[in-house]
Motif scaffolding. Structure first.
Motif, mmCIF file in Angstrom:
data_model
loop_
_atom_site.group_PDB
_atom_site.id
_atom_site.type_symbol
_atom_site.label_atom_id
_atom_site.label_comp_id
_atom_site.label_asym_id
_atom_site.label_seq_id
_atom_site.Cartn_x
_atom_site.Cartn_y
_atom_site.Cartn_z
ATOM 1 N N TRP A 30 48.366 73.214 48.721
ATOM 2 C CA TRP A 30 48.116 72.292 49.814
ATOM 3 C C TRP A 30 48.826 70.953 49.671
ATOM 4 O O TRP A 30 48.609 70.042 50.475
ATOM 5 C CB TRP A 30 46.614 72.061 49.957
ATOM 6 C CG TRP A 30 45.892 73.326 50.321
ATOM 7 C CD1 TRP A 30 45.116 74.093 49.504
ATOM 8 C CD2 TRP A 30 45.914 73.991 51.581
ATOM 9 N NE1 TRP A 30 44.640 75.196 50.183
ATOM 10 C CE2 TRP A 30 45.125 75.156 51.460
ATOM 11 C CE3 TRP A 30 46.529 73.720 52.802
ATOM 12 C CZ2 TRP A 30 44.926 76.042 52.515
ATOM 13 C CZ3 TRP A 30 46.333 74.613 53.863
ATOM 14 C CH2 TRP A 30 45.537 75.751 53.705
ATOM 15 N N ASP A 74 37.120 66.596 55.938
ATOM 16 C CA ASP A 74 38.460 67.127 55.699
ATOM 17 C C ASP A 74 39.530 66.263 56.361
ATOM 18 O O ASP A 74 40.351 66.747 57.140
ATOM 19 C CB ASP A 74 38.539 68.577 56.199
ATOM 20 C CG ASP A 74 39.697 69.350 55.580
ATOM 21 O OD1 ASP A 74 40.329 68.819 54.642
ATOM 22 O OD2 ASP A 74 39.972 70.472 56.025
ATOM 23 N N ASN A 84 32.316 70.143 55.378
ATOM 24 C CA ASN A 84 33.462 70.944 55.802
ATOM 25 C C ASN A 84 33.853 71.976 54.755
ATOM 26 O O ASN A 84 33.957 71.663 53.567
ATOM 27 C CB ASN A 84 34.679 70.057 56.029
ATOM 28 C CG ASN A 84 34.587 69.210 57.278
ATOM 29 O OD1 ASN A 84 35.579 68.683 57.743
ATOM 30 N ND2 ASN A 84 33.387 69.048 57.834
ATOM 31 N N CYS A 86 36.969 73.783 53.295
ATOM 32 C CA CYS A 86 38.356 73.324 53.261
ATOM 33 C C CYS A 86 39.181 74.172 52.301
ATOM 34 O O CYS A 86 38.645 74.945 51.498
ATOM 35 C CB CYS A 86 38.421 71.858 52.817
ATOM 36 S SG CYS A 86 37.983 71.622 51.072
ATOM 37 N N ALA A 87 40.494 73.993 52.391
ATOM 38 C CA ALA A 87 41.452 74.563 51.427
ATOM 39 C C ALA A 87 41.300 76.069 51.259
ATOM 40 O O ALA A 87 41.449 76.598 50.158
ATOM 41 C CB ALA A 87 41.312 73.861 50.072
ATOM 42 N N LEU A 121 34.668 73.561 59.908
ATOM 43 C CA LEU A 121 35.957 73.946 59.329
ATOM 44 C C LEU A 121 37.069 73.534 60.283
ATOM 45 O O LEU A 121 37.018 73.853 61.476
ATOM 46 C CB LEU A 121 35.980 75.453 59.083
ATOM 47 C CG LEU A 121 37.167 76.040 58.336
ATOM 48 C CD1 LEU A 121 36.742 77.310 57.578
ATOM 49 C CD2 LEU A 121 38.312 76.395 59.275
ATOM 50 N N THR A 123 41.024 73.679 61.405
ATOM 51 C CA THR A 123 42.132 74.609 61.252
ATOM 52 C C THR A 123 43.025 74.593 62.481
ATOM 53 O O THR A 123 42.628 74.106 63.548
ATOM 54 C CB THR A 123 41.606 76.047 61.028
ATOM 55 O OG1 THR A 123 42.710 76.939 60.806
ATOM 56 C CG2 THR A 123 40.824 76.534 62.232
ATOM 57 N N CYS A 142 43.623 64.650 64.338
ATOM 58 C CA CYS A 142 43.988 64.917 62.944
ATOM 59 C C CYS A 142 45.499 64.786 62.778
ATOM 60 O O CYS A 142 46.265 65.439 63.497
ATOM 61 C CB CYS A 142 43.530 66.322 62.542
ATOM 62 S SG CYS A 142 43.844 66.733 60.819
#
Length: 199
Positions: A30, A74, A84, A86-87, A121, A123, A142
């Protein structure tokens, strides 16, 4: 499938020896500094009953095949949408074999055990998380644009305890066979439709 192909999901709070390799692994996926992951994971160890939480999936040789985290936020301004997931990442060799779904189910179960009620989440995917039981919630600002926010309730029960979960990935050959069968059925349907139109 033999047990040598099974994977093991482990919460990092139960395996402090994995903090350094996990921090390096996530950072490599990431492009976030290793120190940021290390700090978050060490916070998890200090407060194992809260957020953040981190999870890794290891193969039979101990290598990391997949992983994900649960953090407060996040990197977006909606502080009310918390915590959240994440990753989320699965190594290419283990994709399309149910590993991500197992991780997402486990974190939803574990969140309930930790006393949480809802997970979020962030995305850019448009359909994957729906198939895993998550619901689109809203768009959030974001990185100068907007990303999709998903929401999921908790899973009431899973067979494992809090120490982890064994994952037996779906055989790749079986999934390919299913896709082949689906393609043949679609072709058969299109052929029938063509004949019906000609009649």
């Amino acid at each position: 499938m033999g047990r040598e192909s099974a994977l093991r999901l482990t919460p990092l709070r139960r395996a402090p020896e994995l903090v350094e390799p996990a921090a390096e692994w996530f950072a490599g996926k990431w492009s976030i500094p290793v120190s940021a992951y290390r700090e978050s994971m060490e916070s998890c160890l200090r407060s194992p009953g809260g957020v953040p939480q981190w999870y890794v999936v290891q193969n039979a040789g101990g290598g990391i095949a997949a992983g994900l985290g649960m953090i407060e936020n996040d990197f977006y301004p909606r502080r009310d949408l918390t915590p959240n997931v994440c990753a989320v990442y699965v190594e290419p060799a283990w994709r399309r074999r149910g590993v991500a779904r197992c991780m997402l189910d486990y974190v939803r179960w574990d969140a309930g055990r930790l006393g949480l009620e809802t997970l979020y989440l962030l995305t850019d995917h448009t359909s994957f998380y729906e198939r895993c039981g998550w619901n689109f919630w809203c768009m959030v600002p974001c990185d100068g644009g907007e990303s999709r926010m998903y929401r999921a309730g908790l899973l009431p029960a899973l067979p494992p305890g809090p120490e982890g979960l064994e994952i037996v990935p779906n055989p790749v050959i079986f999934q390919r066979a299913l896709r082949k069968i689906g393609s043949c059925l679609l072709q058969f349907f299109l052929t029938l439709t063509a004949f019906s139109i000609m009649d």
